[in-house]
Design a protein around this motif. Sequence first.
Motif, PDB file in Angstrom:
ATOM      1  N   GLN A 182       0.846  -1.193   0.000  1.00  0.00           N
ATOM      2  CA  GLN A 182       0.000   0.000   0.000  1.00  0.00           C
ATOM      3  C   GLN A 182       0.882   1.244   0.000  1.00  0.00           C
ATOM      4  O   GLN A 182       1.943   1.256   0.624  1.00  0.00           O
ATOM      5  CB  GLN A 182      -0.887   0.020   1.250  1.00  0.00           C
ATOM      6  N   SER A 218       3.055  -5.855   3.544  1.00  0.00           N
ATOM      7  CA  SER A 218       2.696  -6.889   4.511  1.00  0.00           C
ATOM      8  C   SER A 218       2.900  -8.252   3.874  1.00  0.00           C
ATOM      9  O   SER A 218       2.413  -8.516   2.768  1.00  0.00           O
ATOM     10  CB  SER A 218       1.235  -6.745   4.949  1.00  0.00           C
ATOM     11  N   SER A 274       5.300  -6.900   8.620  1.00  0.00           N
ATOM     12  CA  SER A 274       4.899  -5.649   7.980  1.00  0.00           C
ATOM     13  C   SER A 274       6.039  -4.647   8.104  1.00  0.00           C
ATOM     14  O   SER A 274       6.657  -4.530   9.184  1.00  0.00           O
ATOM     15  CB  SER A 274       3.638  -5.070   8.638  1.00  0.00           C
ATOM     16  N   SER A 276      -8.642  -9.631   0.137  1.00  0.00           N
ATOM     17  CA  SER A 276      -9.368  -8.659   0.943  1.00  0.00           C
ATOM     18  C   SER A 276     -10.709  -9.210   1.414  1.00  0.00           C
ATOM     19  O   SER A 276     -11.259  -8.745   2.428  1.00  0.00           O
ATOM     20  CB  SER A 276      -9.582  -7.360   0.153  1.00  0.00           C
ATOM     21  N   PRO A 306      -5.743  -6.508   4.278  1.00  0.00           N
ATOM     22  CA  PRO A 306      -5.863  -5.127   3.793  1.00  0.00           C
ATOM     23  C   PRO A 306      -5.767  -5.053   2.276  1.00  0.00           C
ATOM     24  O   PRO A 306      -5.005  -5.790   1.652  1.00  0.00           O
ATOM     25  CB  PRO A 306      -4.677  -4.417   4.459  1.00  0.00           C
ATOM     26  N   LYS A 307      -6.539  -4.146   1.670  1.00  0.00           N
ATOM     27  CA  LYS A 307      -6.496  -3.974   0.226  1.00  0.00           C
ATOM     28  C   LYS A 307      -5.181  -3.339  -0.189  1.00  0.00           C
ATOM     29  O   LYS A 307      -4.616  -2.515   0.516  1.00  0.00           O
ATOM     30  CB  LYS A 307      -7.661  -3.115  -0.245  1.00  0.00           C
ATOM     31  N   GLY A 308      -4.704  -3.729  -1.355  1.00  0.00           N
ATOM     32  CA  GLY A 308      -3.468  -3.178  -1.887  1.00  0.00           C
ATOM     33  C   GLY A 308      -3.034  -3.969  -3.095  1.00  0.00           C
ATOM     34  O   GLY A 308      -3.733  -4.874  -3.559  1.00  0.00           O
TER      35      GLY A 308
END
Length: 434
Positions: free
Chosen positions: A177, A186, A202, A415, A420-422
């Motif tokens: 991200q 991550s 991370s 997701s 988490p989105k990315g």
Amino acid sequence: MSNLKTTFSTSALATGLLLAVSTFTSQVALAEDELVISKVAPRSNTQIAIVPFAGAKGVSDVAENYLTNIGQLAGSDSLPETPASSGEVHLELWQARQVPYLVVGNSRSNRGDVEINFEVIDVKTGQILGGGVQKEKTKNNPQALRLTSAKVADKIMELITGIKGDFSGKIAYVVEQGTGKNRKSSLVVSDVDGYNPQIIRSVQGSIKALNPSANGRQFTFVEQQYNGYPVVYVADVLGGSASLVTPYKANNLGGAISPDGTQLLFSSDKDGNPDIYLASSNGGNPRRLTNSPAPDMYPSWSPDGKSFVFTSDRHGNNRGQVFRYNIATGQTQQLTSGGLNSMARISNDGKKMSYLAGTNSGVARDFTTGAVQSINNAGMSEAPSISPNGQHYIYSTRNAITISTKGNTVSINPSQNGVPKGTIYGPIWLNPNR
């Protein structure tokens, strides 16, 4: 060059050589000793009829989804009967439906654990494959039952095709991200279908070049924290730990753990030029193997541990090629030619090699025929990874993970499982349970 930090990106590799269709949906929850899942896999042209297991329907449902989504086309709809064992099967009913294979099963409690019993039947002959009842014993909790479901699918595939399944393995990948100093990466490990994700590391910066070991448990990756040097880590897919193995203020570009888990290959310019080093698995006592004026990077072991492949620009013009290094003799053989070819990995059976052709096209070469097959072209500048049993390719399509098996593809959206989105990078497949 040895003290000049390299921005860790595949664009650097390209210019200077420094550096879906369906979705697995088998979420499991324990309810009254049974797994509960939601299924959306298509049911057509059934090759394997799976009767819901008596007392363990969720187990057979998860196994069915795994098998269907990699092209075996398992099904449990419109069954003429619901036997729980081969002794209850009326073979003529199944022969009339012309379904090649039938799977029946049941469960029983055993001192607080659950024992899954199942049989795979050749419908044409009535033969029980594998000589009789197959058994899997597990703890009575969602995660253990889910792993057992994958092992059931593994065994069904092996009995029918002769190839060990990989569903009980794990996949690892990176979600990134932001950009620049705000970039966060991550490192995620999950079940093969994307469930049970765990973020094991991370960092503010980049994580790239994930490389699985043939031992099915360990993998390496390259991490570059913001304004730092790229360094190599070794991770354990089960333990969730990661250890730094190249603590050098240098450009460390790619690593690989040997098939027996005792040795490490890595690339570093710690002595002036990017070369390949051989060390113990913790990075100790490194010995330089290559000593070329051109950069040598991204080593990856052959499955027999006698050689490795790597990327080098030995012929200049920023057109790196894949070479093989024989550890016993020190001899080097060029494996690719033409435009840029890089970041190669050899399958565990030694029959195929995946690599990046140009800057965007992931391909695989069959060593027997010499044929080169295009696998992915999503603009990710990454080579596809080959599953431990050699039957599947796994790669990123930027926002999802794709598994390709003989033309059948499965898209996994991390997701949806809480990741988490990315942008997704470098998925690999490991299987310590094989």
